[in-house]
Design a protein around this motif. Structure first.
Motif, PDB file in Angstrom:
ATOM      1  N   ALA A  79       0.834  -1.206   0.000  1.00 20.57           N
ATOM      2  CA  ALA A  79       0.000   0.000   0.000  1.00 20.57           C
ATOM      3  C   ALA A  79       0.868   1.255   0.000  1.00 20.57           C
ATOM      4  CB  ALA A  79      -0.936  -0.004   1.205  1.00 20.57           C
ATOM      5  N   LEU A  80       1.909   1.266   0.816  1.00 21.07           N
ATOM      6  CA  LEU A  80       2.798   2.428   0.876  1.00 21.07           C
ATOM      7  C   LEU A  80       3.611   2.593  -0.397  1.00 21.07           C
ATOM      8  CD1 LEU A  80       3.969   2.208   4.592  1.00 21.07           C
ATOM      9  CD2 LEU A  80       2.354   3.829   3.580  1.00 21.07           C
ATOM     10  N   ALA A  81       3.802   1.504  -1.145  1.00 21.40           N
ATOM     11  CA  ALA A  81       4.523   1.560  -2.422  1.00 21.40           C
ATOM     12  C   ALA A  81       3.600   1.944  -3.575  1.00 21.40           C
ATOM     13  CB  ALA A  81       5.178   0.215  -2.708  1.00 21.40           C
ATOM     14  N   GLY A  82       2.303   2.086  -3.304  1.00 19.17           N
ATOM     15  CA  GLY A  82       1.357   2.465  -4.350  1.00 19.17           C
ATOM     16  C   GLY A  82       0.810   1.300  -5.142  1.00 19.17           C
ATOM     17  N   GLU A  83       1.084   0.073  -4.693  1.00 21.05           N
ATOM     18  CA  GLU A  83       0.597  -1.109  -5.398  1.00 21.05           C
ATOM     19  C   GLU A  83      -0.834  -1.460  -5.003  1.00 21.05           C
ATOM     20  OE1 GLU A  83       3.516  -4.053  -4.447  1.00 21.05           O
ATOM     21  OE2 GLU A  83       5.144  -2.856  -5.285  1.00 21.05           O
ATOM     22  N   VAL A  84      -1.257  -1.027  -3.825  1.00 24.11           N
ATOM     23  CA  VAL A  84      -2.633  -1.213  -3.346  1.00 24.11           C
ATOM     24  C   VAL A  84      -3.213   0.185  -3.164  1.00 24.11           C
ATOM     25  CG1 VAL A  84      -4.110  -2.080  -1.495  1.00 24.11           C
ATOM     26  CG2 VAL A  84      -2.058  -3.355  -2.160  1.00 24.11           C
ATOM     27  N   LEU A  85      -4.338   0.448  -3.816  1.00 22.42           N
ATOM     28  CA  LEU A  85      -4.956   1.777  -3.760  1.00 22.42           C
ATOM     29  C   LEU A  85      -6.215   1.749  -2.898  1.00 22.42           C
ATOM     30  CD1 LEU A  85      -4.544   2.767  -7.502  1.00 22.42           C
ATOM     31  CD2 LEU A  85      -3.145   3.470  -5.572  1.00 22.42           C
TER      32      LEU A  85
END
Length: 140
Positions: A79-85
């Motif tokens: 999530a913090l890497a932008g893979e989970v929105l």
């Protein structure tokens, strides 16, 4: 170009409530959470911008929401890497509306000046909203 970050969990524009005043008149009242968030955004914006911008404006709003505590370590990192929105509440359009209301009269004179909007929701280690105002790109 003007750019600043407002810390805090972003709040969506809530539904106004109908209230009856003592003199018998009827009006609309913002929910307390929406009103407080807009006041805070307005305060931070006033510290960053000396006077309202004139002319057409392009606006970027990036909302950083806190990662749910129920996420596993792996999902939290994703999530913090932008893979989970955050495809969940609050709705993006209501988040944008609250910030637009807060910027009126402080950063821009009128919402008619805004000719381009780019917005998104992401998970972030620090919740808040990143606000970027710039000259719009030319049409055509």
């Amino acid at each position: 170009m003007v750019s600043f970050f407002v810390r805090g969990i972003p709040k969506a524009q809530g539904r106004p409530r109908v209230v009856r005043f003592r003199n018998g008149r009827v009006g609309l009242k913002d929910p307390e959470a929406s009103r407080d968030w807009k006041s805070y955004v307005r305060l931070v914006a006033a510290e960053r911008v000396s006077r309202p911008i004139e002319g057409p404006v392009a606006l970027e709003l990036w909302f950083y929401l806190p990662v749910p505590k129920s996420f596993s370590r792996r999902k939290r990192l994703a999530a913090l890497a932008g893979e989970v929105l955050p495809a969940k509440k609050p709705d993006l359009d209501n988040l944008v509306k609250a910030v637009l209301d807060a910027l009126l009269g402080v950063v821009v004179l009128d919402d008619r000046q805004i000719v381009e909007i780019r917005a998104g929701k992401l998970y972030g280690a620090v919740p808040g909203v990143e606000i970027v105002l710039r000259k719009p790109k030319r049409a055509g």
